[in-house]
Write a protein that holds these residues in place. Structure first.
Motif, mmCIF file in Angstrom:
data_model
loop_
_atom_site.group_PDB
_atom_site.id
_atom_site.type_symbol
_atom_site.label_atom_id
_atom_site.label_comp_id
_atom_site.label_asym_id
_atom_site.label_seq_id
_atom_site.Cartn_x
_atom_site.Cartn_y
_atom_site.Cartn_z
ATOM 1 N N ILE A 150 33.761 -10.646 72.693
ATOM 2 C CA ILE A 150 34.701 -10.171 71.647
ATOM 3 C C ILE A 150 34.153 -10.328 70.023
ATOM 4 N N ASN A 151 33.063 -11.492 69.910
ATOM 5 C CA ASN A 151 32.352 -11.286 69.135
ATOM 6 C C ASN A 151 31.140 -10.557 68.747
ATOM 7 N N THR A 152 30.972 -10.442 69.964
ATOM 8 C CA THR A 152 29.343 -9.680 70.261
ATOM 9 C C THR A 152 30.215 -8.162 70.002
ATOM 10 N N LEU A 153 31.232 -8.092 70.049
ATOM 11 C CA LEU A 153 32.186 -6.667 70.010
ATOM 12 C C LEU A 153 31.901 -6.830 68.304
ATOM 13 N N LEU A 154 32.491 -7.536 67.946
ATOM 14 C CA LEU A 154 33.249 -7.437 65.762
ATOM 15 C C LEU A 154 31.325 -7.859 65.500
ATOM 16 N N LEU A 155 30.496 -8.515 66.183
ATOM 17 C CA LEU A 155 29.392 -8.839 64.911
ATOM 18 C C LEU A 155 28.608 -7.139 65.588
ATOM 19 N N SER A 156 28.571 -6.294 66.748
ATOM 20 C CA SER A 156 28.127 -5.052 66.655
ATOM 21 C C SER A 156 28.385 -4.185 65.152
ATOM 22 N N ILE A 157 30.166 -4.386 64.896
ATOM 23 C CA ILE A 157 30.864 -3.139 65.070
ATOM 24 C C ILE A 157 29.941 -3.813 62.769
ATOM 25 N N VAL A 158 29.494 -4.725 62.527
ATOM 26 C CA VAL A 158 29.792 -5.457 60.726
ATOM 27 C C VAL A 158 27.524 -5.010 61.124
ATOM 28 N N GLU A 159 26.577 -4.797 62.223
ATOM 29 C CA GLU A 159 25.811 -3.836 61.807
ATOM 30 C C GLU A 159 25.335 -3.222 62.129
ATOM 31 N N PHE A 192 24.928 -4.030 73.998
ATOM 32 C CA PHE A 192 23.772 -4.083 74.636
ATOM 33 C C PHE A 192 22.790 -4.959 74.320
ATOM 34 N N PHE A 193 22.358 -4.863 72.951
ATOM 35 C CA PHE A 193 20.768 -5.546 72.015
ATOM 36 C C PHE A 193 21.459 -6.960 72.192
ATOM 37 N N ASN A 194 22.889 -7.307 71.540
ATOM 38 C CA ASN A 194 23.059 -8.050 70.570
ATOM 39 C C ASN A 194 23.501 -9.049 72.287
ATOM 40 N N ILE A 195 23.736 -8.354 73.553
ATOM 41 C CA ILE A 195 23.635 -9.356 74.701
ATOM 42 C C ILE A 195 22.993 -9.636 75.424
ATOM 43 N N VAL A 196 21.565 -8.782 74.702
ATOM 44 C CA VAL A 196 20.834 -9.244 75.150
ATOM 45 C C VAL A 196 19.916 -10.848 74.427
ATOM 46 N N ALA A 197 19.795 -10.413 73.040
ATOM 47 C CA ALA A 197 19.534 -11.640 71.893
ATOM 48 C C ALA A 197 20.544 -12.868 72.378
ATOM 49 N N GLY A 198 21.476 -12.835 72.300
ATOM 50 C CA GLY A 198 22.431 -13.603 73.331
ATOM 51 C C GLY A 198 21.943 -15.193 74.404
ATOM 52 N N PHE A 199 20.933 -13.925 75.271
ATOM 53 C CA PHE A 199 20.550 -15.026 76.048
ATOM 54 C C PHE A 199 19.197 -14.849 75.694
ATOM 55 N N LEU A 200 18.550 -14.715 74.682
ATOM 56 C CA LEU A 200 17.531 -15.270 74.597
ATOM 57 C C LEU A 200 17.231 -15.988 73.119
ATOM 58 N N SER A 204 28.439 14.378 65.340
ATOM 59 C CA SER A 204 28.101 12.249 64.853
ATOM 60 C C SER A 204 28.251 11.499 65.077
ATOM 61 N N ALA A 205 30.037 11.963 65.678
ATOM 62 C CA ALA A 205 30.728 10.785 66.190
ATOM 63 C C ALA A 205 29.905 10.002 67.589
ATOM 64 N N ARG A 206 29.378 11.591 68.196
ATOM 65 C CA ARG A 206 29.157 10.741 69.871
ATOM 66 C C ARG A 206 28.107 10.353 69.928
ATOM 67 N N GLY A 207 27.490 10.339 68.748
ATOM 68 C CA GLY A 207 26.245 9.670 68.476
ATOM 69 C C GLY A 207 26.498 8.633 67.675
ATOM 70 N N LEU A 208 26.767 8.902 66.993
ATOM 71 C CA LEU A 208 27.390 6.707 66.192
ATOM 72 C C LEU A 208 28.196 5.671 67.659
ATOM 73 N N LEU A 209 28.873 7.259 68.600
ATOM 74 C CA LEU A 209 29.280 5.901 69.902
ATOM 75 C C LEU A 209 28.458 5.418 70.812
ATOM 76 N N MET A 210 26.981 5.807 70.786
ATOM 77 C CA MET A 210 26.081 5.352 72.094
ATOM 78 C C MET A 210 25.360 4.774 70.778
ATOM 79 N N ILE A 211 24.398 4.756 70.320
ATOM 80 C CA ILE A 211 24.337 3.587 69.276
ATOM 81 C C ILE A 211 25.060 2.145 68.545
ATOM 82 N N PHE A 212 26.447 2.708 69.075
ATOM 83 C CA PHE A 212 27.383 1.110 69.348
ATOM 84 C C PHE A 212 27.417 0.308 70.092
#
Length: 274
Positions: free
Chosen positions: A8-17, A221-229, A208-216
């Motif tokens: 959940i924290n990762t999702l919230l962080l991703s929204i902010v980013e 995914f990036f934040n999950i990987v960054a968390g492990f590293l 644009s919304a379709r592309g925005l969803l993929m960027i999210f």
């Protein structure tokens, strides 16, 4: 429970980013759309449906060229293009029909930028018009960008700096010398026409919304990987987001002429109803 809380924290962080990276662009699109809606309303009240067509001859092709260029950049296949059609039964003035590979992450991300293409082409055309027709104002704009705008944290100081830059551009544009210069009036007609059609349509926003969803999803995914590293992903995104100062600076030109268009269309409406 810890895994769920972490996700959940990762999702919230991703929204902010996401909003830090693209929020300024989306806000500019919304503001331009709101201004254009009211400008066209006054033009239609003054001249009927023909009012919008008065500016479509240059504004609509530039709008569609923005979509077209982004289609090429992001590898979408373009099947049909209409830069301008004045007799469409559904009132659509132009379109770019494109297709993409749904299995390509790159092309899915491209939907966001293809939808926003008219903002890029509109701003680029306004700056090119300044360079060609009112070079003194272009020189002022260039100097303001070079001297006062840089990659920095987006805060109230950046907004004040850009506000000062816009004021300097206004002073260089609306001078007695320009008022008697025919090239200034050519530029003003072009600028009003471009600004009247720079905003996004409903179809553009949906694309644009379709592309925005993929960027999210990519950010998650990036934040999950960054968390492990054990990497500070937020700091990296904030650093990347510092380009927003330049986005605001260049977008200020579109916002300025959209407001000029609004005032001009309101004046014509009042003149017509006197």
């Amino acid at each position: 429970m810890n895994i769920l809380s972490s996700f959940i924290n990762t999702l919230l962080l991703s929204i902010v980013e996401l909003f830090y990276l693209l929020g300024v662009l989306m806000a500019i699109g919304f503001i331009l759309g709101t201004i254009e809606k009211h400008s066209n309303k006054f033009l239609v009240r003054a001249f009927g449906p023909l009012g919008v067509l008065l500016t479509a001859w240059i504004g609509t092709p530039i709008h569609e060229i923005g979509h077209l260029i982004q289609c090429f950049i992001w590898g979408h296949r373009v099947s049909r293009v209409k830069l301008l059609q004045l007799n469409s039964p559904d009132g659509v003035l132009g379109f770019v029909e494109h297709h993409y590979n749904p299995n390509s992450v790159f092309q899915q991300v491209g939907n966001f930028f293809i939808g926003l293409g008219p903002i890029f082409s509109g701003i680029g055309s306004l700056i090119l018009g300044m360079y060609l027709f009112v070079p003194q104002s272009f020189a002022t704009f260039k100097a303001e960008i070079y001297q006062h705008v840089s990659f920095e944290k987006l805060d109230i100081n950046v907004l004040r700096t850009i506000g000062g830059a816009v004021l300097a551009i206004c002073k260089s544009l609306f001078t007695l010398h320009n008022l008697i210069n025919p090239f200034f009036w050519i530029f003003l007609v072009l600028a009003i026409s471009i600004s009247s059609h720079i905003a996004l349509s409903k179809a553009d926003i949906q694309n644009s919304a379709r592309g925005l969803l993929m960027i999210f999803f990519l950010l998650v995914f990036f934040n999950i990987v960054a968390g492990f590293l054990h990497l500070d992903s937020y700091r990296l995104i904030v650093t990347l987001g510092e380009y927003n100062a330049y986005v605001l600076a260049f977008s200020s030109i579109a916002l300025l002429f959209s407001l000029v268009t609004l005032v001009f269309s309101f004046f014509l409406y009042k003149l017509k109803t006197v």
